[in-house]
Design a protein around this motif. Structure first.
Motif, PDB file in Angstrom:
ATOM      1  N   LYS A   1      -5.494 127.964  94.941  1.00 22.86           N
ATOM      2  CA  LYS A   1      -6.612 127.610  96.346  1.00 22.86           C
ATOM      3  C   LYS A   1      -6.594 125.503  96.150  1.00 22.86           C
ATOM      4  O   LYS A   1      -5.758 125.197  97.261  1.00 22.86           O
ATOM      5  CB  LYS A   1      -7.609 127.623  97.022  1.00 22.86           C
ATOM      6  CG  LYS A   1      -8.561 128.952  96.602  1.00 22.86           C
ATOM      7  CD  LYS A   1      -9.724 129.315  97.093  1.00 22.86           C
ATOM      8  CE  LYS A   1     -10.917 129.037  96.149  1.00 22.86           C
ATOM      9  NZ  LYS A   1     -10.791 129.832  95.100  1.00 22.86           N
ATOM     10  N   SER A   2      -6.647 125.101  94.890  1.00 28.80           N
ATOM     11  CA  SER A   2      -6.234 124.107  94.742  1.00 28.80           C
ATOM     12  C   SER A   2      -4.869 123.391  94.406  1.00 28.80           C
ATOM     13  O   SER A   2      -4.657 122.712  95.107  1.00 28.80           O
ATOM     14  CB  SER A   2      -7.331 123.278  93.479  1.00 28.80           C
ATOM     15  OG  SER A   2      -8.962 123.394  94.268  1.00 28.80           O
ATOM     16  N   THR A   3      -4.229 124.544  94.007  1.00 33.80           N
ATOM     17  CA  THR A   3      -3.134 124.201  93.926  1.00 33.80           C
ATOM     18  C   THR A   3      -2.195 123.903  95.301  1.00 33.80           C
ATOM     19  O   THR A   3      -1.543 122.781  95.241  1.00 33.80           O
ATOM     20  CB  THR A   3      -2.173 125.525  92.188  1.00 33.80           C
ATOM     21  OG1 THR A   3      -3.927 125.283  91.761  1.00 33.80           O
ATOM     22  CG2 THR A   3      -1.060 124.785  92.274  1.00 33.80           C
ATOM     23  N   PHE A   4      -2.773 124.906  95.684  1.00 36.26           N
ATOM     24  CA  PHE A   4      -1.995 124.889  97.126  1.00 36.26           C
ATOM     25  C   PHE A   4      -2.325 124.011  98.058  1.00 36.26           C
ATOM     26  O   PHE A   4      -1.537 122.544  98.378  1.00 36.26           O
ATOM     27  CB  PHE A   4      -2.622 126.118  97.603  1.00 36.26           C
ATOM     28  CG  PHE A   4      -2.081 126.536  98.830  1.00 36.26           C
ATOM     29  CD1 PHE A   4      -0.857 127.043  99.476  1.00 36.26           C
ATOM     30  CD2 PHE A   4      -2.844 125.599  99.927  1.00 36.26           C
ATOM     31  CE1 PHE A   4      -0.412 126.768 101.100  1.00 36.26           C
ATOM     32  CE2 PHE A   4      -2.778 126.147 101.738  1.00 36.26           C
ATOM     33  CZ  PHE A   4      -1.640 126.399 102.311  1.00 36.26           C
TER      34      PHE A   4
ATOM     35  N   GLU B   1     -10.702 133.708  94.926  1.00 30.97           N
ATOM     36  CA  GLU B   1     -11.921 133.533  93.504  1.00 30.97           C
ATOM     37  C   GLU B   1     -11.431 132.374  92.788  1.00 30.97           C
ATOM     38  O   GLU B   1     -10.411 131.865  93.196  1.00 30.97           O
ATOM     39  CB  GLU B   1     -11.350 134.266  92.568  1.00 30.97           C
ATOM     40  CG  GLU B   1     -12.170 136.068  93.167  1.00 30.97           C
ATOM     41  CD  GLU B   1     -10.927 136.817  92.578  1.00 30.97           C
ATOM     42  OE1 GLU B   1     -10.432 137.314  91.504  1.00 30.97           O
ATOM     43  OE2 GLU B   1     -11.447 138.452  93.174  1.00 30.97           O
ATOM     44  N   THR B   2     -12.620 131.703  91.860  1.00 36.14           N
ATOM     45  CA  THR B   2     -11.960 130.849  91.020  1.00 36.14           C
ATOM     46  C   THR B   2     -10.546 130.748  90.237  1.00 36.14           C
ATOM     47  O   THR B   2     -10.854 132.052  90.000  1.00 36.14           O
ATOM     48  CB  THR B   2     -13.206 129.684  89.939  1.00 36.14           C
ATOM     49  OG1 THR B   2     -13.018 129.428  89.482  1.00 36.14           O
ATOM     50  CG2 THR B   2     -13.507 131.834  89.698  1.00 36.14           C
ATOM     51  N   GLY B   3      -9.485 129.811  90.458  1.00 40.29           N
ATOM     52  CA  GLY B   3      -8.554 130.124  89.908  1.00 40.29           C
ATOM     53  C   GLY B   3      -7.367 130.953  90.706  1.00 40.29           C
ATOM     54  O   GLY B   3      -6.223 131.378  89.894  1.00 40.29           O
ATOM     55  N   SER B   4      -8.144 130.853  91.322  1.00 38.77           N
ATOM     56  CA  SER B   4      -6.566 131.695  92.422  1.00 38.77           C
ATOM     57  C   SER B   4      -5.371 131.017  92.992  1.00 38.77           C
ATOM     58  O   SER B   4      -4.893 131.469  93.410  1.00 38.77           O
ATOM     59  CB  SER B   4      -7.235 132.803  93.172  1.00 38.77           C
ATOM     60  OG  SER B   4      -7.917 131.947  94.248  1.00 38.77           O
TER      61      SER B   4
HETATM   62  N1  LIG Z   1      -4.585 120.092  85.410  1.00 41.25           N
HETATM   63  C1  LIG Z   1      -4.374 122.035  84.653  1.00 41.25           C
HETATM   64  N2  LIG Z   1      -3.387 122.022  83.681  1.00 41.25           N
HETATM   65  C2  LIG Z   1      -3.711 123.418  83.250  1.00 41.25           C
HETATM   66  N3  LIG Z   1      -3.844 124.200  84.332  1.00 41.25           N
HETATM   67  C3  LIG Z   1      -4.575 123.668  85.495  1.00 41.25           C
HETATM   68  C4  LIG Z   1      -4.794 122.768  85.501  1.00 41.25           C
HETATM   69  N4  LIG Z   1      -5.062 123.448  87.272  1.00 41.25           N
HETATM   70  C5  LIG Z   1      -5.585 124.075  87.516  1.00 41.25           C
HETATM   71  N5  LIG Z   1      -5.075 125.234  86.249  1.00 41.25           N
HETATM   72  C6  LIG Z   1      -5.089 126.584  86.528  1.00 41.25           C
HETATM   73  O1  LIG Z   1      -4.252 126.666  87.162  1.00 41.25           O
HETATM   74  C7  LIG Z   1      -4.652 128.072  88.271  1.00 41.25           C
HETATM   75  C8  LIG Z   1      -5.162 127.762  89.198  1.00 41.25           C
HETATM   76  O2  LIG Z   1      -5.690 126.445  89.270  1.00 41.25           O
HETATM   77  P1  LIG Z   1      -6.560 125.941  91.051  1.00 41.25           P
HETATM   78  O3  LIG Z   1      -7.387 125.023  90.434  1.00 41.25           O
HETATM   79  O4  LIG Z   1      -5.583 125.457  91.795  1.00 41.25           O
HETATM   80  O5  LIG Z   1      -7.895 127.472  91.401  1.00 41.25           O
HETATM   81  P2  LIG Z   1      -9.050 127.442  92.535  1.00 41.25           P
HETATM   82  O6  LIG Z   1      -8.290 128.440  93.424  1.00 41.25           O
HETATM   83  O7  LIG Z   1      -8.532 125.824  92.936  1.00 41.25           O
HETATM   84  O8  LIG Z   1     -10.136 127.468  91.236  1.00 41.25           O
HETATM   85  P3  LIG Z   1     -11.234 127.502  91.951  1.00 41.25           P
HETATM   86  O9  LIG Z   1     -11.809 127.523  93.814  1.00 41.25           O
HETATM   87  O10 LIG Z   1     -12.023 127.158  90.588  1.00 41.25           O
HETATM   88  O11 LIG Z   1     -11.171 125.442  92.143  1.00 41.25           O
HETATM   89  C9  LIG Z   1      -5.380 128.219  87.242  1.00 41.25           C
HETATM   90  O12 LIG Z   1      -5.597 129.604  86.357  1.00 41.25           O
HETATM   91  C10 LIG Z   1      -6.190 127.398  86.087  1.00 41.25           C
HETATM   92  O13 LIG Z   1      -6.524 127.199  84.823  1.00 41.25           O
END
Ligand SMILES: Nc1ncnc2c1ncn2[C@@H]1O[C@H](COP(=O)(O)OP(=O)(O)OP(=O)(O)O)[C@@H](O)[C@H]1O
Length: 617
Positions: free
Chosen positions: A395-398, A390-393
């Motif tokens: 993925k992008s951080t990984f 899901e969004t915010g899970s």
């Molecule tokens: N630059 C940032 N500063 C603070 N919090 C962040 C930042 N980037 C991401 N987050 C938080 O870290 C968590 C994981 O974010 P991430 O972008 O990795 O999720 P995601 O699964 O890739 O979401 P999406 O599919 O919406 O891109 C989320 O709670 C997000 O709000």
């Protein structure tokens, strides 16, 4: 104190030391400037001395006419020579000082630019883009402007004051001491005022940074502003920022006003004190005689003027100095920001696709909430992995962690079995590539944008890559082929076409680890087929991690990692995860339903798929 305020705070001396450390500003150059300033000041100070000489040895002395005229001639010639020396050395000093300051500022600007390019996306102290732009433009300009006006006169004035005082001491120490005491008292008395002025100017510079930030954001988002018809609201926000800068600037007026009057009061005090002491001593009221000749008195009064005027000027220009200092501090602070994430020195990496391993990796952007926690994952060399969740899970951080856009706060990321922190930047960028959802294109031609992927690449390399990805026909169909301009941020191309250029640019890199954030923007069916084909060819033979937003991408991957609340909760092939009947199976069912009810994916696209079915590296 906010995160941004947690930067190191520089006092004036520390700031100047930092500038000296980071630039080629040498002690020798500063000494030369000081010597020239001293020579120029000596030239000016020599005038009252020559007047005193002429008065005491000719005009008021009992000598014959011939001797008188000889003395006057010598005095006049000496005076003219002194003025000439003062003029020439002052001109040379001005030139040297401006050149030196300009050069140091140039170096600072270059360093600041370089640091901005390497900023860690995770550095919470980093400003918005607009504010950073303000730091390397407006803030540097303020320092330059000051250096060209107030800075020069400050150097001249301070040297002139020092010399005037030294000569006054030679003439008569009691009134000279008085001048010195009041002269020292002024900066001490004005210390808190100076701090007040400094704080007000800091606020102005911050306000200007925010104004730039707002302006840049509006320019970047101009289409959205127009599309939502929110011009008025945005204008109001912009006006609020302009008002804030104006208010901050107005708030500097009071301390600046006081500042000027301090200089005036001090100069009045000095002149009055000297006259009083002189008169008192003259009538014997002080109990001591000053023992001054008429020439000495005239010269002393001239010297007092030579001390008081520059002091008045220096004090009133201190406000400008504070403004320049605030600007300089904001530029130097950029250099304190994290220089990207730690690059190591290791350049030799094993050949072939990357094996990726995360051991107990955790990451948090803010202290209160982890974005990823305790992730343990091994991805084999050449494996094709889809990341879903899901969004915010997380993925992008990984994705950012495996490409070292971020360094883990805990645990280790290994590529080819090597800690990613040890790998040199040059090696990493050659072997690892990340393709974001909407890749940025520079305002150049299609061919130039693609060639950026490899240093020294020419049109033949670009054509070869396009052929490899099956995109030759597409480029031929563009108005000017490879020479077609893409416009600002690639606006002249469609979203799908921008993806094609980004894929070709990545193919130029020829990476061994490819991390893709699959595009979600709508792309017409024809372009989508091209994109999927190009992707299928690009990923061949490379370890590939795709943040999957399409059902068939996860279906065709070797393996699927399901992220939930910052952790990998399911890991297996598409079939295995479906059979598990957990989160992935439910997510997949929703995808399936949406893709049937909303926008059916054309069968040719499914067949092309990022990971063609059955393909295993
Ligand atoms: N630059 C940032 N500063 C603070 N919090 C962040 C930042 N980037 C991401 N987050 C938080 O870290 C968590 C994981 O974010 P991430 O972008 O990795 O999720 P995601 O699964 O890739 O979401 P999406 O599919 O919406 O891109 C989320 O709670 C997000 O709000």
């Amino acid at each position: 104190m906010s995160a941004k305020d947690s930067r190191r705070v520089y006092g004036t001396a520390a700031l100047l030391r930092r500038v000296r450390r980071d630039t080629t500003l040498s002690r020798r150059t500063l000494v030369v400037i000081l010597v020239l300033a001293t020579v120029a000041a000596s030239g000016r100070i020599a005038i009252p001395v020559t007047i005193q000489y002429a008065l005491d040895h000719a005009l008021l002395a009992e000598v014959d006419a011939q001797a008188r005229s000889r003395v006057v001639t010598v005095a006049v010639l000496a005076g003219v020579a002194a003025v000439l020396v003062a003029m020439v050395s002052s001109a040379v000093m001005n030139h040297r000082l401006i050149r030196t300051v300009e050069h140091a500022l140039y170096e600072l600007r270059v360093l600041a630019f370089a640091r901005i390019l390497r900023l860690s996306p995770a550095d919470p102290r980093a400003d918005s883009a607009g504010s950073l732009v303000a730091r390397v433009t407006n803030d540097v300009d303020v320092v330059t402007l000051y250096a060209q006006s107030g800075g020069i006169t400050l150097v001249q004035n301070v040297t002139q004051m020092t010399l005037a005082l030294a000569v006054m001491l030679a003439y008569s120490w009691p009134p000279a001491l008085l001048v010195l005491l009041i002269g020292i008292g002024v900066p001490i008395a004005g210390h808190s005022l100076q701090q007040w002025v400094g704080r007000r100017f800091d606020a102005v510079r911050v306000g200007i940074g925010e104004l730039y930030a707002g302006l840049l954001e509006m320019l970047v988002g101009i289409d959205t502003i127009r599309a939502y018809g929110i011009e008025d609201r945005m204008r109001e926000r912009a006006e609020a920022r302009v008002d804030a800068v104006r208010d901050a600037q107005c708030r500097t007026l009071w301390p600046m006003g006081f500042n000027v009057s301090i200089g005036e009061v001090a100069s009045g005090l000095i002149t009055t004190a000297v006259l009083l002491v002189g008169t008192a001593a003259g009538v014997g009221a002080t109990g001591f005689s000053l023992d001054l000749s008429a020439g000495d008195v005239v010269a002393f009064l001239f010297l007092v003027t030579f001390f008081v005027r520059p002091m008045q000027f220096a004090v009133s220009s201190l406000a400008d100095a504070r403004n320049a200092e605030a600007g300089l501090r904001r530029v130097v602070e950029i250099l304190d920001l994290d220089e990207g994430v730690g690059a190591g020195a290791r350049t030799a990496l094993p050949a072939g696709p990357a094996a990726v391993e995360l051991r107990g990796v955790g990451y948090r952007y803010t202290p209160d909430r982890p974005a990823l926690h305790e992730v343990d994952v091994r991805i084999a060399a050449g494996e094709h992995v889809a990341i879903v969740g899901e969004t915010g899970s997380g993925k992008s951080t990984f994705a950012k962690l495996v490409t070292r856009q971020l360094l883990p706060r805990s645990g280790t990321v290994l590529l080819w079995g090597i800690d990613i922190a040890e790998i040199a930047d040059s090696a990493l960028t050659r072997r690892v590539a990340i393709v974001p959802q909407d890749a940025f294109l520079f305002d150049r031609t299609v061919g130039e944008n693609i060639a950026l992927g490899r240093e020294g690449a020419g049109p033949d390399d670009v054509s070869a890559v396009l052929a490899e990805l099956g995109l030759t026909d597409w480029v031929r169909g563009l108005p000017d082929g490879l020479d077609t301009g893409v416009g600002q941020r690639g606006e002249s191309l469609s979203a799908g076409e921008r993806q094609l250029v980004a894929l070709a640019r990545t193919a130029m890199v020829d990476p061994d680890l490819l991390v893709l954030d699959e595009a979600t923007s709508g792309v017409d069916a024809g372009t989508d087929v091209r994109v999927q084909r190009a992707l299928a060819r690009l990923t061949r033979g490379r370890t590939t991690i795709v943040i999957a937003h399409r059902m068939h991408t996860a279906e065709s991957a070797d393996r699927v990692l399901l992220f939930h609340e910052g952790g990998v909760v399911e890991d297996g092939s598409h079939a295995e995860l479906l059979a598990l009947g957990g989160r992935y199976a439910r997510l997949h069912a929703v995808w399936r339903r949406d893709s049937v009810t909303a926008a059916p994916v054309p069968t040719e696209v499914i067949r092309a798929g990022v990971f063609p079915a059955g393909f295993a590296g």
